[in-house]
Each structure stands twice: as C-alpha cells, then as structure tokens.
Design a protein around this motif. Structure first.
Motif, mmCIF file in Angstrom:
data_model
loop_
_atom_site.group_PDB
_atom_site.id
_atom_site.type_symbol
_atom_site.label_atom_id
_atom_site.label_comp_id
_atom_site.label_asym_id
_atom_site.label_seq_id
_atom_site.Cartn_x
_atom_site.Cartn_y
_atom_site.Cartn_z
ATOM 1 N N PRO A 256 -27.504 -8.996 27.016
ATOM 2 C CA PRO A 256 -26.205 -8.351 27.253
ATOM 3 C C PRO A 256 -25.919 -7.242 26.244
ATOM 4 N N PHE A 257 -25.169 -6.248 26.710
ATOM 5 C CA PHE A 257 -24.669 -5.188 25.829
ATOM 6 C C PHE A 257 -23.182 -5.039 26.071
ATOM 7 N N LEU A 258 -22.395 -5.185 25.005
ATOM 8 C CA LEU A 258 -20.942 -5.087 25.066
ATOM 9 C C LEU A 258 -20.501 -3.780 24.448
ATOM 10 N N ASN B 241 -26.389 3.558 34.808
ATOM 11 C CA ASN B 241 -27.441 4.560 34.606
ATOM 12 C C ASN B 241 -28.313 4.243 33.399
ATOM 13 N N ALA B 242 -27.787 3.437 32.494
ATOM 14 C CA ALA B 242 -28.556 3.028 31.312
ATOM 15 C C ALA B 242 -29.403 1.785 31.586
ATOM 16 N N GLY B 243 -29.373 1.308 32.822
ATOM 17 C CA GLY B 243 -30.203 0.170 33.190
ATOM 18 C C GLY B 243 -29.525 -1.173 33.063
ATOM 19 N N LEU B 244 -28.184 -1.190 33.052
ATOM 20 C CA LEU B 244 -27.435 -2.434 32.963
ATOM 21 C C LEU B 244 -26.919 -2.845 34.335
ATOM 22 N N LYS B 245 -26.929 -4.132 34.599
ATOM 23 C CA LYS B 245 -26.433 -4.658 35.866
ATOM 24 C C LYS B 245 -25.314 -5.658 35.594
ATOM 25 N N ALA C 28 -16.285 -3.599 28.196
ATOM 26 C CA ALA C 28 -17.164 -3.913 29.312
ATOM 27 C C ALA C 28 -18.485 -4.453 28.798
ATOM 28 N N VAL C 29 -19.125 -5.278 29.623
ATOM 29 C CA VAL C 29 -20.432 -5.830 29.275
ATOM 30 C C VAL C 29 -21.346 -5.715 30.491
ATOM 31 N N GLY C 30 -22.613 -5.451 30.215
ATOM 32 C CA GLY C 30 -23.616 -5.405 31.266
ATOM 33 C C GLY C 30 -24.876 -6.090 30.780
ATOM 34 N N ILE C 31 -25.729 -6.460 31.716
ATOM 35 C CA ILE C 31 -26.971 -7.162 31.416
ATOM 36 C C ILE C 31 -28.150 -6.227 31.713
ATOM 37 N N LYS C 32 -29.074 -6.125 30.760
ATOM 38 C CA LYS C 32 -30.219 -5.246 30.981
ATOM 39 C C LYS C 32 -31.083 -5.777 32.112
ATOM 40 N N ALA C 33 -31.356 -4.920 33.072
ATOM 41 C CA ALA C 33 -32.145 -5.324 34.245
ATOM 42 C C ALA C 33 -33.587 -5.592 33.847
#
Length: 275
Positions: free
Chosen positions: A143-145, A253-257, A270-275
C-alpha cells in the motif's frame, strides 16, 4: 538534470521544522492526527516486520508513531529537517535516514512493503511524477498512502473564494525573511485560526452543523498545531491543489489499484495498492 523539487520550498521546510520540531505537540493530539491520516491505511495487509518509507518525513512526527508498529522505517527528506527527525527518533533503532529528493529513489525499486507521504507531494513541481517515484519503491501488493491538499472540490463557491484571498496572502508572506514570516504566520494563527476553531467548537457543542465553517477541523487541536499549520500554509513558496478525481488518476497512472479515500478531514487522504 533538474530534480523534482523547489529549492526555496526545501529551504522553507528546513526552517519550519527547526522552529517547530514538534517536541511541544501533546502525545494524545499527535496520535489523534496520525489516526486521521491513517484511517484508510490497510494495516492488516502488512507482513510481519514490514519495511517501508516515509517520503518527506520532515521533523519525524509521523515516523515517531509509525516506527514502533513496523519492522523498519526509512525516513527520507531533502531538507535540513532530517537532522530534527534523527534527534526525535534517536530511541527508535529500527529507523534509517536518507537526505534525498523524491526522484533520487534512495531505496532499491520493488523493495518496500509500504510507503506513505503526508502533506509533501503537493509541494514539488511535478506531483504525478513524484507519486510514480514513490510507487516504484514498492513491492507488488504494497500500500501507498498519500495526503494532498484538496482543490475544495467538495466545498461551496464562497469557501473557494475565501481560499483565493488567503492564497494571495500566502504568495506575499512566503517571500519574506524567516523572522518576518514566523511573526506573521503566528499572528494568523492567533487572530484567525484560533478564534474560528474555537467558534466551531462552541457551535458543535450547541448541536449546530459546523461542516461549512472555515478551519472547523482545528476545533479540537492545540494552538501549537495551529501555529505549525499556519506556518506551513502561508510560509511555503510552492503549493499545488488537486481534486479527488485528479488524485485518483495520478495514483492509477502510477500503477496503484483499489484506490480508497478518507471521507473526513483532512482532505484528501487516499491509499492505493501496487498492482
């Protein structure tokens, strides 16, 4: 090759964190603000002894709370504030320090179990590129927050107009010498932040809707936090703001889902998970 940083802004943050090293921030308040930022962070997805990074760690105020929860934390910052962080985290041996900009990528690509950057990447020239640099350090599934200043896309026209007037003041104050800058931002904290925050607190206790009141987010915060944030808000040369939709696009666009947003202030987290 030009780095993805603004030299005046880096110097400004070094000056800010040397003055506001957060040693006066009450522990209970620090934890409350930390929990607000991390409310959407997927703690349960981290592996045991997770290794991650704090991009733009500043004084280390969030690293101080994060490090005890993980295996190792890399604190990264291009400014002299890194010395403040070293001092603040001296009793946490699972931390390491890197004086580097976001595009230096001081850690191996694909090596980190998590990452976060709070209130930093809206202060670089190319925020989208900075997010890509951060996600490059992550392992798949990590994850990236991020916390980025919002563009008032969930606010009224009057609220946006008030910000425009405040931004004109910022553009003047941020160019002043350090002493004058601190004097004026302390004055704004005392004459604007504090009265409006305490007015919101009284309105809340009276059962009124405070959602549209300026600076209502500070109603439970100390005057020290108001001073810190006033200096941050009005003393920083480079500032960008983004809508929720723009942040979603940059993260994807940075590869986070699986991008998720916090539904409460501060906006936008916001948080996303690296695909």
């Amino acid at each position: 090759m030009n780095k993805n940083l603004d030299v005046d802004t880096v110097k400004s943050f070094g000056d800010e964190w040397s003055r506001f090293d957060q040693s006066q921030l009450p522990a209970s308040e620090a934890l409350k603000i930390f929990d607000e930022y991390f409310s959407v962070f997927p703690w349960n997805s981290l592996p045991p002894k997770a290794c991650g990074f704090d991009m733009g760690c500043g004084s280390g105020r969030w690293a101080k709370l994060m490090a005890p929860r993980v295996g190792h934390l890399h604190c990264i910052d291009p400014s002299s504030a890194l010395d403040v962080a070293r001092k603040a985290l001296t009793n946490l041996p699972n931390t390491s320090f890197h004086q580097a900009s976001v595009d230096d990528r001081p850690l191996p690509e694909g090596s980190q179990d998590f990452g976060y950057s709070l209130g930093v990447l809206h202060h670089v020239p190319d925020t989208a590129a900075a997010i890509i640099s951060c996600t490059a350090l992550l392992k798949p599934g990590a994850p990236f927050l991020v916390y980025l200043y919002y563009a008032f896309d969930n606010r009224s026209f009057a609220f946006k107009l008030l910000w425009r007037l405040a931004d004109l003041l910022r553009r003047f104050i941020c160019k002043l010498p350090s002493t004058a800058k601190h004097f004026l931002t302390d004055g704004i904290a005392a004459l604007v932040y504090f009265p409006l925050a305490r007015l919101s607190l009284l309105a809340e206790r009276a059962g009124l809707d405070i959602g549209s009141l300026p600076l209502s987010h500070y109603r439970h915060h100390s005057f020290f936090t108001m001073r810190t944030d006033s200096r941050d808000r009005f003393g920083t040369p480079l500032e960008q703001r983004f809508t929720r939709e723009e942040i979603t696009t940059m993260l994807q666009n940075a590869g986070l889902k699986d991008v998720r947003f916090s539904d409460h202030a501060p906006f936008w987290c916001a948080v996303g998970i690296k695909a």
